[in-house]
Design a protein around this motif. Structure first.
Motif, PDB file in Angstrom:
ATOM      1  N   ALA A 125       0.852  -1.187   0.000  1.00 19.31           N
ATOM      2  CA  ALA A 125       0.000   0.000   0.000  1.00 19.31           C
ATOM      3  C   ALA A 125       0.890   1.240   0.000  1.00 19.31           C
ATOM      4  CB  ALA A 125      -0.910  -0.010   1.223  1.00 19.31           C
ATOM      5  N   TYR A 126       0.804   2.038  -1.066  1.00 22.88           N
ATOM      6  CA  TYR A 126       1.608   3.244  -1.181  1.00 22.88           C
ATOM      7  C   TYR A 126       0.730   4.474  -0.970  1.00 22.88           C
ATOM      8  CZ  TYR A 126       5.347   0.358  -3.120  1.00 22.88           C
ATOM      9  OH  TYR A 126       6.326  -0.594  -3.296  1.00 22.88           O
ATOM     10  N   CYS A 127       1.221   5.399  -0.143  1.00 18.92           N
ATOM     11  CA  CYS A 127       0.462   6.594   0.207  1.00 18.92           C
ATOM     12  C   CYS A 127       1.365   7.825   0.075  1.00 18.92           C
ATOM     13  CB  CYS A 127      -0.060   6.512   1.643  1.00 18.92           C
ATOM     14  SG  CYS A 127      -0.842   4.926   2.067  1.00 18.92           S
ATOM     15  N   SER A 128       0.739   8.978  -0.148  1.00 22.70           N
ATOM     16  CA  SER A 128       1.497  10.231  -0.214  1.00 22.70           C
ATOM     17  C   SER A 128       1.621  10.845   1.177  1.00 22.70           C
ATOM     18  CB  SER A 128       0.820  11.221  -1.166  1.00 22.70           C
ATOM     19  OG  SER A 128       0.984  10.827  -2.506  1.00 22.70           O
ATOM     20  N   PHE A 129       2.802  11.353   1.469  1.00 27.01           N
ATOM     21  CA  PHE A 129       3.082  12.001   2.755  1.00 27.01           C
ATOM     22  C   PHE A 129       3.271  13.493   2.521  1.00 27.01           C
ATOM     23  CE2 PHE A 129       6.378  13.765   5.555  1.00 27.01           C
ATOM     24  CZ  PHE A 129       5.810  13.543   6.799  1.00 27.01           C
ATOM     25  N   THR A 185      -2.257  10.782   2.682  1.00 30.61           N
ATOM     26  CA  THR A 185      -3.475  10.387   1.967  1.00 30.61           C
ATOM     27  C   THR A 185      -3.420   8.865   1.871  1.00 30.61           C
ATOM     28  OG1 THR A 185      -2.269  10.832  -0.100  1.00 30.61           O
ATOM     29  CG2 THR A 185      -3.836  12.511   0.655  1.00 30.61           C
ATOM     30  N   LEU A 186      -4.109   8.204   2.782  1.00 28.56           N
ATOM     31  CA  LEU A 186      -4.001   6.747   2.909  1.00 28.56           C
ATOM     32  C   LEU A 186      -4.606   5.989   1.737  1.00 28.56           C
ATOM     33  CD1 LEU A 186      -4.652   6.460   6.724  1.00 28.56           C
ATOM     34  CD2 LEU A 186      -2.604   5.673   5.548  1.00 28.56           C
ATOM     35  N   SER A 187      -5.462   6.635   0.970  1.00 27.23           N
ATOM     36  CA  SER A 187      -6.109   5.932  -0.146  1.00 27.23           C
ATOM     37  C   SER A 187      -5.309   5.979  -1.440  1.00 27.23           C
ATOM     38  CB  SER A 187      -7.518   6.482  -0.386  1.00 27.23           C
ATOM     39  OG  SER A 187      -8.393   6.070   0.642  1.00 27.23           O
ATOM     40  N   GLY A 188      -4.101   6.587  -1.406  1.00 26.59           N
ATOM     41  CA  GLY A 188      -3.311   6.536  -2.626  1.00 26.59           C
ATOM     42  C   GLY A 188      -2.198   7.562  -2.687  1.00 26.59           C
ATOM     43  N   ILE A 189      -1.523   7.582  -3.832  1.00 18.80           N
ATOM     44  CA  ILE A 189      -0.473   8.565  -4.078  1.00 18.80           C
ATOM     45  C   ILE A 189      -0.994   9.598  -5.081  1.00 18.80           C
ATOM     46  CG2 ILE A 189       1.460   7.082  -3.472  1.00 18.80           C
ATOM     47  CD1 ILE A 189       1.840   6.413  -6.378  1.00 18.80           C
ATOM     48  N   GLY A 194      -5.934  16.162  -4.182  1.00 17.02           N
ATOM     49  CA  GLY A 194      -7.202  16.468  -4.846  1.00 17.02           C
ATOM     50  C   GLY A 194      -7.664  15.226  -5.572  1.00 17.02           C
ATOM     51  N   ASP A 195      -8.949  14.944  -5.535  1.00 15.56           N
ATOM     52  CA  ASP A 195      -9.460  13.698  -6.109  1.00 15.56           C
ATOM     53  C   ASP A 195      -9.078  13.518  -7.574  1.00 15.56           C
ATOM     54  OD1 ASP A 195     -10.552  13.394  -3.651  1.00 15.56           O
ATOM     55  OD2 ASP A 195     -12.639  13.240  -4.294  1.00 15.56           O
ATOM     56  N   LYS A 196      -8.968  14.611  -8.319  1.00 16.48           N
ATOM     57  CA  LYS A 196      -8.660  14.527  -9.747  1.00 16.48           C
ATOM     58  C   LYS A 196      -7.171  14.297 -10.013  1.00 16.48           C
ATOM     59  CE  LYS A 196     -12.541  17.452 -11.190  1.00 16.48           C
ATOM     60  NZ  LYS A 196     -12.936  18.693 -11.915  1.00 16.48           N
ATOM     61  N   ASN A 197      -6.354  14.395  -8.968  1.00 16.38           N
ATOM     62  CA  ASN A 197      -4.899  14.262  -9.145  1.00 16.38           C
ATOM     63  C   ASN A 197      -4.356  12.939  -8.610  1.00 16.38           C
ATOM     64  OD1 ASN A 197      -5.278  17.524  -8.220  1.00 16.38           O
ATOM     65  ND2 ASN A 197      -4.376  17.074 -10.212  1.00 16.38           N
ATOM     66  N   LEU A 198      -5.243  11.953  -8.437  1.00 12.66           N
ATOM     67  CA  LEU A 198      -4.825  10.637  -7.957  1.00 12.66           C
ATOM     68  C   LEU A 198      -3.980   9.935  -9.019  1.00 12.66           C
ATOM     69  CD1 LEU A 198      -5.115   8.318  -5.839  1.00 12.66           C
ATOM     70  CD2 LEU A 198      -7.109   7.553  -7.162  1.00 12.66           C
ATOM     71  N   LEU A 199      -2.796   9.468  -8.626  1.00  9.25           N
ATOM     72  CA  LEU A 199      -1.929   8.721  -9.536  1.00  9.25           C
ATOM     73  C   LEU A 199      -2.178   7.220  -9.428  1.00  9.25           C
ATOM     74  CD1 LEU A 199       1.442  10.642  -9.002  1.00  9.25           C
ATOM     75  CD2 LEU A 199      -0.188  10.884 -10.902  1.00  9.25           C
ATOM     76  N   LYS A 200      -2.346   6.732  -8.211  1.00  7.17           N
ATOM     77  CA  LYS A 200      -2.602   5.307  -8.011  1.00  7.17           C
ATOM     78  C   LYS A 200      -3.306   5.096  -6.682  1.00  7.17           C
ATOM     79  CE  LYS A 200      -0.430   0.738  -7.896  1.00  7.17           C
ATOM     80  NZ  LYS A 200       0.850  -0.020  -7.942  1.00  7.17           N
ATOM     81  N   HIS A 201      -4.399   4.359  -6.724  1.00  6.15           N
ATOM     82  CA  HIS A 201      -5.138   4.054  -5.494  1.00  6.15           C
ATOM     83  C   HIS A 201      -4.397   2.977  -4.708  1.00  6.15           C
ATOM     84  CE1 HIS A 201      -8.475   3.277  -2.772  1.00  6.15           C
ATOM     85  NE2 HIS A 201      -9.139   4.284  -3.305  1.00  6.15           N
ATOM     86  N   SER A 282      -9.081  11.729  -1.581  1.00 11.55           N
ATOM     87  CA  SER A 282      -7.900  12.532  -1.252  1.00 11.55           C
ATOM     88  C   SER A 282      -7.942  13.083   0.172  1.00 11.55           C
ATOM     89  CB  SER A 282      -7.769  13.698  -2.232  1.00 11.55           C
ATOM     90  OG  SER A 282      -8.913  14.553  -2.157  1.00 11.55           O
ATOM     91  N   ARG A 283      -8.776  12.541   1.022  1.00  7.47           N
ATOM     92  CA  ARG A 283      -8.920  13.067   2.382  1.00  7.47           C
ATOM     93  C   ARG A 283      -7.577  13.020   3.123  1.00  7.47           C
ATOM     94  NH1 ARG A 283      -9.176   9.902   6.662  1.00  7.47           N
ATOM     95  NH2 ARG A 283     -10.500  11.405   7.744  1.00  7.47           N
ATOM     96  N   ALA A 284      -7.332  14.051   3.914  1.00  6.64           N
ATOM     97  CA  ALA A 284      -6.093  14.134   4.695  1.00  6.64           C
ATOM     98  C   ALA A 284      -6.252  13.398   6.013  1.00  6.64           C
ATOM     99  CB  ALA A 284      -5.743  15.597   4.955  1.00  6.64           C
ATOM    100  N   CYS A 285      -5.257  12.605   6.353  1.00  8.63           N
ATOM    101  CA  CYS A 285      -5.250  11.902   7.638  1.00  8.63           C
ATOM    102  C   CYS A 285      -4.034  12.386   8.430  1.00  8.63           C
ATOM    103  CB  CYS A 285      -5.168  10.390   7.417  1.00  8.63           C
ATOM    104  SG  CYS A 285      -5.155   9.427   8.941  1.00  8.63           S
ATOM    105  N   PHE A 286      -4.290  13.159   9.476  1.00  8.83           N
ATOM    106  CA  PHE A 286      -3.208  13.717  10.290  1.00  8.83           C
ATOM    107  C   PHE A 286      -2.532  12.616  11.103  1.00  8.83           C
ATOM    108  CE2 PHE A 286      -6.143  17.317   9.696  1.00  8.83           C
ATOM    109  CZ  PHE A 286      -5.267  18.229   9.116  1.00  8.83           C
ATOM    110  N   LEU A 287      -1.223  12.748  11.268  1.00 11.10           N
ATOM    111  CA  LEU A 287      -0.436  11.721  11.947  1.00 11.10           C
ATOM    112  C   LEU A 287      -0.200  12.091  13.404  1.00 11.10           C
ATOM    113  CD1 LEU A 287       2.193  10.953   9.164  1.00 11.10           C
ATOM    114  CD2 LEU A 287       0.052   9.750   9.664  1.00 11.10           C
ATOM    115  N   PRO A 288      -0.776  11.347  14.337  1.00  7.00           N
ATOM    116  CA  PRO A 288      -0.595  11.614  15.759  1.00  7.00           C
ATOM    117  C   PRO A 288       0.461  10.705  16.371  1.00  7.00           C
ATOM    118  CG  PRO A 288      -2.357  10.051  15.499  1.00  7.00           C
ATOM    119  CD  PRO A 288      -1.764  10.273  14.119  1.00  7.00           C
ATOM    120  N   TYR A 289       0.569  10.770  17.656  1.00 10.24           N
ATOM    121  CA  TYR A 289       1.408   9.850  18.419  1.00 10.24           C
ATOM    122  C   TYR A 289       0.508   8.795  19.054  1.00 10.24           C
ATOM    123  CZ  TYR A 289       4.082   8.136  22.475  1.00 10.24           C
ATOM    124  OH  TYR A 289       4.693   7.346  23.425  1.00 10.24           O
TER     125      TYR A 289
END
Length: 302
Positions: A125-129, A185-189, A194-201, A282-289
């Motif tokens: 699973a590849y995601c964008s950071f 963005t856990l659903s892809g890179i 933005g939903d229209k800029n998804l490279l790979k789910h 493209s929802r953002a998932c904030f990274l906590p501790y």
């Protein structure tokens, strides 16, 4: 090399297609199975006079059965198939299933080094950071799930997570999180968030549970959910919610449609309304501790 049980189960949805094939031979003009989650309810048993006493269920990685009337009539799908194909020889049974259900599994001569020529079909699973703040929409790098897990369980976000949870004003907390927390963005890179800029789910879906009174109880329930395997699970930055990441198949159903189906499943099984933001790919998932975060073992091998 003989045909393996694992290869057959992989092509028959835990063996349910085998049950369906056998039952259709006896009841060709009826619906023989009605799948709901991991349970198929009650259907007719051709080996008990056609009575509606056969219960089929997916147990782990294989479908099993039991008869509500015949207490000794129980077992897995291969034991059920033996009744129909009238054989107890393992290799013969597997070959008959292969031919009858048209699985097209080939029998090859054993070659200990054959695996070297096989393609690597391991799922990653590849995601964008993204670096904070959230208005930054251009990713810094691409991460796999175990790398995200490492960030969450390390001390990297410990101080800002504690600072966030000390803020009592809701608006101030929301602003602090948006400005200070890195996110993924856990659903892809993405080329750009933005939903229209998804490279790979990534074939991942995130479900948000907010303002929980029974956080630990729900955490345990999700980890033991009978239908969805948990890929990753961690406490949200606020401290009173959960982020549940599961694997989905978007080959035939869109991301948003899958989200709606999962949300309905959660409402039906847990009586919880989930955050609708998960519908956006493209929802953002904030990274906590969260040192107690869970990661499925399939992602732990580097």
């Amino acid at each position: 090399m003989e045909i393996s049980r694992e290869a057959i189960l992989d092509k028959t949805h835990y063996g349910l297609k085998i049950y369906a094939y056998v039952l259709r031979q006896y009841y060709p003009d009826t619906t023989v199975l009605s799948v709901k989650g991991r349970d198929c309810g009650i259907t007719r048993n051709p080996f008990n006079g056609g009575k509606e006493t056969l219960r089929i269920h997916i147990d782990g990685v294989i479908a099993t059965h039991r008869d509500t009337e015949l207490k000794t009539f129980n077992g897995d799908v291969f034991e059920f198939a033996k009744y129909h194909f009238k054989t107890i020889d393992e290799a013969d049974l597997l070959q008959k299933i292969n031919e009858a259900v048209h699985l097209n599994l080939e029998i090859k001569e054993n070659d200990e080094l054959e695996w070297l020529n096989e393609p690597d079909d391991t799922w990653y699973a590849y995601c964008s950071f993204f670096k904070a703040p959230v208005r930054n929409v251009f990713p810094a790098e691409t991460l796999r799930l175990h790398q995200i897990f490492a960030l969450i369980t390390s001390d990297k976000y410990k101080r800002i997570t504690e600072e966030l949870r000390a803020i009592t004003n809701v608006k101030e907390a929301r602003k602090f999180k948006a400005n200070r927390f890195d996110y993924v963005t856990l659903s892809g890179i993405f080329e750009k968030r933005g939903d229209k800029n998804l490279l790979k789910h990534s074939n991942l879906l995130t479900i948000d549970f907010d303002h929980l009174e029974n956080l630990q109880e729900l955490r345990t329930q999700l980890l033991n959910d009978e239908y969805f395997e948990t890929e990753m699970l961690f406490i949200s930055p606020s401290g009173d919610g959960l982020k549940w990441i599961i694997r989905i198949d978007i080959s035939e159903v869109s991301h948003s449609e899958y989200f709606t189906a999962v949300a309905n499943y959660i409402k039906h099984n847990y009586n919880i309304e989930v955050d609708q933001s998960g519908k956006d790919v493209s929802r953002a998932c904030f990274l906590p501790y969260d040192p107690t975060a869970f990661l499925h073992k399939r992602h732990q091998a580097l």
